[in-house]
Design an enzyme around this catalytic site. Structure first.
Site, PDB file in Angstrom:
ATOM      1  CG  HIS A 230      -2.056   0.962   1.071  1.00 42.74           C
ATOM      2  ND1 HIS A 230      -1.897   2.336   1.074  1.00 42.74           N
ATOM      3  CD2 HIS A 230      -3.387   0.748   0.875  1.00 42.74           C
ATOM      4  CE1 HIS A 230      -3.067   2.915   0.893  1.00 42.74           C
ATOM      5  NE2 HIS A 230      -3.993   1.980   0.772  1.00 42.74           N
ATOM      6  NE  ARG A 276      -4.530   0.150  -2.999  1.00 40.43           N
ATOM      7  CZ  ARG A 276      -5.246  -0.494  -2.095  1.00 40.43           C
ATOM      8  NH1 ARG A 276      -5.001  -1.759  -1.817  1.00 40.43           N
ATOM      9  NH2 ARG A 276      -6.234   0.131  -1.467  1.00 40.43           N
ATOM     10  NE  ARG A 370      -5.990  -5.592  -2.352  1.00 37.17           N
ATOM     11  CZ  ARG A 370      -6.503  -4.639  -1.583  1.00 37.17           C
ATOM     12  NH1 ARG A 370      -7.812  -4.545  -1.437  1.00 37.17           N
ATOM     13  NH2 ARG A 370      -5.725  -3.786  -0.953  1.00 37.17           N
TER      14      ARG A 370
END
Length: 516
Positions: A230, A276, A370
């Site tokens: 993240h 991301r 993801r």
């Protein structure tokens, strides 16, 4: 008395495990949780929400397309289409369980947008409290459900199997007792691997032990090289690192360095809203260069911060930061694992009687990277499918539960220091940016830790780390969450999922050691 009763055991007290237990009722289920149920679960910390095409201007096909793009070429399209098509039904299941999703003035579900989504489709609770609210509702319901037996503060560390068929497992209680539980079905829902890294948003329970336990029983693992970092964990030296949700950037917050430069414009036209992995590498570069990375929410959110994002506001306040006026220092942190135990569309693994769902499973829904907020969706969709598949199997004749074998075992050596060594190795060698020489050195250090280890729980963590390391070495390209500075481009040769057993990894390690 039968030594293999129709017992169903779920290992894991997070979203996937509890939702699966509720979906299985009235069948009796035993849930093993390493902490008090609902605590120590990454699901509770999920801030943004669940991705679901529930608004009038969105479609399942839009959701599928966005996921395929984020997954960088290796998403299983059948899996994500099924998952996206199931999203609305699972959201309504959660509503029935009492989850207070945000609604607009007309009573419709209120949705927001996150990076790489083409439409507003994130179903939230009070801006950044979805995970906590969902887990509170599930825990309350599970504690009221007579078909569910909870065993808390116990760690499952070994699967019992014969002829590739699960017979049960061994758990260890906090007081040192081992407990042997026969079972016909074991569902692994132990979460991801974030705690194998020094900087992570995950709790200590997310150490990959459930994945490693399945690997040591012979289960095939998949996509183990793909770790999502993240981009915006708060850089306040906390463990786990508090998360500054991506929804902040969705609301217009900018990333800047010490000089006030919006550095992401150098990396991608979408800047802060790029995928991301791109944003994580951009921030990593600024931090490693000494220029620093900060989230500027002062203009986009400002004085409304406390009301719109109370969880992040509390994290900032605890660190002495007022995000309405101050820049928030951020750093990439291990956050989500696209790899795990290979399953089919119903959560079956390659070991009979062994199932997996949630972050511990690798379903093919995420590919190499993801899409934001697909994780909670995957957890509830596959938890329900595992439950449906088990319910459809012949349950056999009901039998009395056999006597549970309990024994006092010798004290298990503490592995705290060894875990810190492993976390350092994983961050240095298998982090945001990877390179062959560093990975080879890291793999050798993982194997050295394994040679000196005699703790069965840590052995599972090491098994997960070893397969991840070998998988990362084997994939000689960059794709999604796997970035190699020595192979910075993607290759059509590698446009496929990877699959490997622990035995495969050890054979490959021996080959690498001989040829290094």
């Amino acid at each position: 008395m039968s030594t293999k009763p129709d017992r169903i055991i779920i290992v894991g007290g997070g979203l996937a495990g509890l939702f699966c237990a509720l979906q299985l009722q009235p069948l009796p289920v035993t849930v093993i949780a390493a902490a008090p149920v609902g605590q120590g679960a990454s699901s509770a910390w999920a801030q943004a929400g669940i991705a679901a095409a529930v608004s009038s201007d969105d479609t399942v096909e839009n959701h599928v397309r966005d996921t395929l793009m984020a997954g960088d070429g290796i998403v299983d399209e059948d899996i994500i289409r099924m998952m996206a098509s199931s999203a609305s039904a699972r959201v309504h299941d959660l509503l029935q369980l009492g989850v207070p999703f945000d609604r607009d003035l007309a009573g419709r579900l209120q949705v927001s947008r996150e990076a790489a989504h083409s439409h507003n489709r994130i179903v939230r609770v009070r801006g950044d409290m979805a995970g906590r609210a969902i887990m509170q509702a599930l825990v309350a319901k599970v504690r009221q459900t007579p078909s569910v037996t909870l065993i808390e503060n116990a760690c499952a560390y070994q699967l019992l199997a014969d002829a590739n068929t699960v017979n049960g497992l061994i758990i260890r209680h906090a007081d040192g007792r081992d407990q042997i539980l026969p079972a016909r079905h074991v569902v692994i829902a132990t979460g991801g691997i974030g705690h194998l890294y020094q900087v992570t948003t995950n709790p200590a329970e997310a150490s990959g032990s459930g994945i490693g336990m399945a690997a040591q029983a012979g289960a095939l693992l998949a996509d183990m090289e793909f770790v999502q970092f993240h981009p915006t964990a708060l850089d306040v030296k906390a463990d786990p690192a508090p998360l500054a949700t991506e929804a902040l950037r969705g609301h217009g917050a900018h990333l800047v360095n010490k000089a006030g430069e919006r550095f992401m414009l150098r990396h991608d036209p979408a800047a802060e809203m790029a995928p991301r992995d791109v944003v994580a590498r951009g921030i990593y570069e600024e931090v490693m260069s000494g220029r620093g990375a900060y989230l500027d929410c002062t203009r986009a959110i400002g004085k409304n911060f406390a009301q719109e994002f109370p969880t992040v506001y509390a994290y900032c306040q605890a660190a002495g930061i007022d995000p309405a006026y101050d820049l928030i220092p951020v750093v990439p942190a291990a956050h989500y694992f696209m790899g795990g135990i290979l399953t089919d569309m119903d959560g079956r693994t390659t070991v009979n009687g062994l199932w997996a769902c949630g972050e511990a499973a690798s379903t093919g829904a995420h590919g190499a990277n993801r899409l934001a907020s697909n994780s909670l969706l995957e957890a509830v969709v596959f938890a329900a499918r595992v439950a449906d598949a088990i319910r459809q199997l012949p349950q056999g004749t009901s039998v009395s539960q056999p006597d549970i074998m309990l024994c006092k075992v010798r004290s298990r050596p503490d592995y705290t220091a060894a875990m810190q060594q492993l976390r350092s190795v994983m961050s240095r060698s298998f982090g945001v940016i990877r390179r062959q020489d560093q990975m080879l050195q890291g793999l050798q250090q993982i194997r050295q830790l394994a040679r000196h280890n005699d703790n069965p729980v840590f052995a599972n963590c090491l098994a997960t780390a070893e397969v991840l390391a070998v998988s990362a070495l084997a994939r000689k390209e960059s794709r999604g969450g796997h970035y190699r500075s020595d192979y910075p481009e993607s290759s059509v040769i590698w446009q496929h999922r990877s699959m490997m057993t622990l035995e495969d990894a050890r054979h490959t390690y021996n080959f690498l050691a001989e040829t290094a």
